[in-house]
Design a protein around this motif. Structure first.
Motif, PDB file in Angstrom:
ATOM      1  N   TYR A   1       9.904  50.674  36.141  1.00 35.06           N
ATOM      2  CA  TYR A   1      10.465  50.771  34.800  1.00 35.06           C
ATOM      3  C   TYR A   1      10.562  49.384  34.184  1.00 35.06           C
ATOM      4  O   TYR A   1      11.161  48.474  34.759  1.00 35.06           O
ATOM      5  N   ASN A   2       9.997  49.228  33.005  1.00 34.16           N
ATOM      6  CA  ASN A   2       9.919  47.937  32.342  1.00 34.16           C
ATOM      7  C   ASN A   2      11.084  47.771  31.363  1.00 34.16           C
ATOM      8  O   ASN A   2      11.228  48.553  30.435  1.00 34.16           O
ATOM      9  N   THR A   3      11.907  46.752  31.572  1.00 27.84           N
ATOM     10  CA  THR A   3      13.022  46.474  30.655  1.00 27.84           C
ATOM     11  C   THR A   3      12.900  45.111  29.995  1.00 27.84           C
ATOM     12  O   THR A   3      13.797  44.685  29.275  1.00 27.84           O
ATOM     13  N   GLN A   4      11.794  44.423  30.244  1.00 31.65           N
ATOM     14  CA  GLN A   4      11.603  43.081  29.697  1.00 31.65           C
ATOM     15  C   GLN A   4      10.925  43.148  28.328  1.00 31.65           C
ATOM     16  O   GLN A   4       9.922  43.845  28.156  1.00 31.65           O
ATOM     17  N   ALA A   5      11.467  42.432  27.364  1.00 35.94           N
ATOM     18  CA  ALA A   5      10.888  42.389  26.020  1.00 35.94           C
ATOM     19  C   ALA A   5       9.519  41.710  26.069  1.00 35.94           C
ATOM     20  O   ALA A   5       9.315  40.771  26.839  1.00 35.94           O
ATOM     21  N   PRO A   6       8.571  42.184  25.262  1.00 32.62           N
ATOM     22  CA  PRO A   6       7.232  41.590  25.274  1.00 32.62           C
ATOM     23  C   PRO A   6       7.234  40.161  24.730  1.00 32.62           C
ATOM     24  O   PRO A   6       8.012  39.822  23.840  1.00 32.62           O
ATOM     25  N   LYS A   7       6.347  39.355  25.289  1.00 31.02           N
ATOM     26  CA  LYS A   7       6.183  37.966  24.861  1.00 31.02           C
ATOM     27  C   LYS A   7       5.509  37.951  23.488  1.00 31.02           C
ATOM     28  O   LYS A   7       4.608  38.740  23.218  1.00 31.02           O
ATOM     29  N   LEU A   8       5.940  37.036  22.633  1.00 30.50           N
ATOM     30  CA  LEU A   8       5.329  36.852  21.317  1.00 30.50           C
ATOM     31  C   LEU A   8       5.245  35.366  21.046  1.00 30.50           C
ATOM     32  O   LEU A   8       6.257  34.666  21.067  1.00 30.50           O
ATOM     33  N   ASP A   9       4.028  34.878  20.814  1.00 26.49           N
ATOM     34  CA  ASP A   9       3.809  33.469  20.531  1.00 26.49           C
ATOM     35  C   ASP A   9       3.043  33.361  19.219  1.00 26.49           C
ATOM     36  O   ASP A   9       1.891  33.793  19.142  1.00 26.49           O
ATOM     37  N   VAL A  10       3.683  32.823  18.191  1.00 18.45           N
ATOM     38  CA  VAL A  10       3.039  32.638  16.889  1.00 18.45           C
ATOM     39  C   VAL A  10       2.588  31.187  16.800  1.00 18.45           C
ATOM     40  O   VAL A  10       3.411  30.276  16.812  1.00 18.45           O
ATOM     41  N   THR A  11       1.274  30.978  16.732  1.00 19.43           N
ATOM     42  CA  THR A  11       0.725  29.617  16.699  1.00 19.43           C
ATOM     43  C   THR A  11       0.512  29.099  15.284  1.00 19.43           C
ATOM     44  O   THR A  11       0.521  27.894  15.055  1.00 19.43           O
ATOM     45  N   GLU A  12       0.284  30.001  14.336  1.00 15.15           N
ATOM     46  CA  GLU A  12       0.124  29.635  12.915  1.00 15.15           C
ATOM     47  C   GLU A  12       0.792  30.698  12.074  1.00 15.15           C
ATOM     48  O   GLU A  12       0.632  31.878  12.365  1.00 15.15           O
ATOM     49  N   PRO A  13       1.510  30.323  11.035  1.00 13.42           N
ATOM     50  CA  PRO A  13       1.888  28.988  10.594  1.00 13.42           C
ATOM     51  C   PRO A  13       3.103  28.490  11.373  1.00 13.42           C
ATOM     52  O   PRO A  13       3.759  29.253  12.084  1.00 13.42           O
ATOM     53  N   LEU A  14       3.399  27.231  11.202  1.00 16.23           N
ATOM     54  CA  LEU A  14       4.570  26.631  11.830  1.00 16.23           C
ATOM     55  C   LEU A  14       5.818  26.970  11.022  1.00 16.23           C
ATOM     56  O   LEU A  14       5.740  27.249   9.824  1.00 16.23           O
ATOM     57  N   GLU A  15       6.983  26.925  11.666  1.00 21.65           N
ATOM     58  CA  GLU A  15       8.257  27.145  10.971  1.00 21.65           C
ATOM     59  C   GLU A  15       8.419  26.103   9.873  1.00 21.65           C
ATOM     60  O   GLU A  15       8.151  24.910  10.086  1.00 21.65           O
ATOM     61  N   ASN A  16       8.821  26.565   8.684  1.00 19.21           N
ATOM     62  CA  ASN A  16       9.045  25.718   7.499  1.00 19.21           C
ATOM     63  C   ASN A  16       7.794  24.991   7.015  1.00 19.21           C
ATOM     64  O   ASN A  16       7.902  23.990   6.300  1.00 19.21           O
ATOM     65  N   GLN A  17       6.619  25.493   7.379  1.00 18.56           N
ATOM     66  CA  GLN A  17       5.377  24.880   6.899  1.00 18.56           C
ATOM     67  C   GLN A  17       5.267  25.080   5.391  1.00 18.56           C
ATOM     68  O   GLN A  17       5.663  26.113   4.852  1.00 18.56           O
ATOM     69  N   GLU A  18       4.728  24.081   4.703  1.00 18.19           N
ATOM     70  CA  GLU A  18       4.567  24.140   3.255  1.00 18.19           C
ATOM     71  C   GLU A  18       3.096  24.269   2.903  1.00 18.19           C
ATOM     72  O   GLU A  18       2.247  23.588   3.471  1.00 18.19           O
ATOM     73  N   PHE A  19       2.827  25.166   1.959  1.00 19.80           N
ATOM     74  CA  PHE A  19       1.473  25.400   1.467  1.00 19.80           C
ATOM     75  C   PHE A  19       1.464  25.126  -0.022  1.00 19.80           C
ATOM     76  O   PHE A  19       2.440  25.391  -0.717  1.00 19.80           O
ATOM     77  N   GLN A  20       0.318  24.589  -0.522  1.00 23.08           N
ATOM     78  CA  GLN A  20       0.235  24.231  -1.929  1.00 23.08           C
ATOM     79  C   GLN A  20      -1.075  24.682  -2.542  1.00 23.08           C
ATOM     80  O   GLN A  20      -2.053  24.903  -1.843  1.00 23.08           O
ATOM     81  N   LYS A  21      -1.058  24.810  -3.854  1.00 23.91           N
ATOM     82  CA  LYS A  21      -2.206  25.102  -4.705  1.00 23.91           C
ATOM     83  C   LYS A  21      -3.150  26.171  -4.154  1.00 23.91           C
ATOM     84  O   LYS A  21      -2.863  27.346  -4.236  1.00 23.91           O
ATOM     85  N   ASP A  22      -4.273  25.773  -3.560  1.00 23.38           N
ATOM     86  CA  ASP A  22      -5.287  26.732  -3.124  1.00 23.38           C
ATOM     87  C   ASP A  22      -4.995  27.359  -1.765  1.00 23.38           C
ATOM     88  O   ASP A  22      -5.829  28.051  -1.209  1.00 23.38           O
ATOM     89  N   GLN A  23      -3.810  27.156  -1.230  1.00 24.75           N
ATOM     90  CA  GLN A  23      -3.445  27.722   0.068  1.00 24.75           C
ATOM     91  C   GLN A  23      -2.548  28.952  -0.084  1.00 24.75           C
ATOM     92  O   GLN A  23      -1.719  29.224   0.756  1.00 24.75           O
ATOM     93  N   LYS A  24      -2.745  29.718  -1.148  1.00 27.33           N
ATOM     94  CA  LYS A  24      -1.902  30.886  -1.398  1.00 27.33           C
ATOM     95  C   LYS A  24      -2.123  31.970  -0.347  1.00 27.33           C
ATOM     96  O   LYS A  24      -1.232  32.736  -0.022  1.00 27.33           O
ATOM     97  N   GLU A  25      -3.336  32.041   0.183  1.00 25.28           N
ATOM     98  CA  GLU A  25      -3.653  33.020   1.226  1.00 25.28           C
ATOM     99  C   GLU A  25      -3.673  32.293   2.568  1.00 25.28           C
ATOM    100  O   GLU A  25      -4.439  31.361   2.747  1.00 25.28           O
ATOM    101  N   ILE A  26      -2.791  32.713   3.492  1.00 23.79           N
ATOM    102  CA  ILE A  26      -2.697  32.019   4.775  1.00 23.79           C
ATOM    103  C   ILE A  26      -3.115  32.943   5.914  1.00 23.79           C
ATOM    104  O   ILE A  26      -3.095  34.162   5.793  1.00 23.79           O
ATOM    105  N   SER A  27      -3.465  32.329   7.011  1.00 23.73           N
ATOM    106  CA  SER A  27      -3.826  33.054   8.220  1.00 23.73           C
ATOM    107  C   SER A  27      -2.674  32.946   9.208  1.00 23.73           C
ATOM    108  O   SER A  27      -2.181  31.849   9.476  1.00 23.73           O
ATOM    109  N   ILE A  28      -2.240  34.091   9.722  1.00 23.61           N
ATOM    110  CA  ILE A  28      -1.179  34.138  10.722  1.00 23.61           C
ATOM    111  C   ILE A  28      -1.850  34.446  12.054  1.00 23.61           C
ATOM    112  O   ILE A  28      -2.606  35.416  12.148  1.00 23.61           O
TER     113      ILE A  28
END
Length: 88
Positions: A1-28
């Motif tokens: 029986y599995n009670t451990q929450a699944p691992k999640l690693d978000v590599t992009e974007p970084l926390e509080n990352q700022e995007f400008q002008k032509d970066q309206k569409e981002i890749s997660i």
């Protein structure tokens, strides 16, 4: 029986990352377990066999919250929130 929450690693974007002008569409990007179900801002995101995922998101002006919810087949879930900012 599995009670451990699944691992999640978000590599992009970084926390509080700022995007400008032509970066309206981002890749997660990141990794989790291949058999999990992933939602980003309530949108289903498919996970590849190696556990990697990528998703394109259109940002709104100002602060944008990215909410990640990953759930494994046993019902365990991991939640993560990340904020990014867009300035046109």
């Amino acid at each position: 029986y599995n009670t451990q929450a699944p691992k999640l690693d978000v590599t992009e974007p970084l926390e509080n990352q700022e995007f400008q002008k032509d970066q309206k569409e981002i890749s997660i990007k990141g990794t989790t377990i291949p058999t999990a179900t992933l939602y980003i801002n309530d949108r289903f995101v498919s996970i590849k066999n190696d556990g990697s995922f990528s998703f394109t998101l259109l940002l709104s002006e100002g602060e944008n919250k990215l909410q990640f919810v990953v759930k494994d087949t046993a019902g365990n879930e991991t939640k993560l929130e990340r904020k990014v900012t867009y300035s046109p």
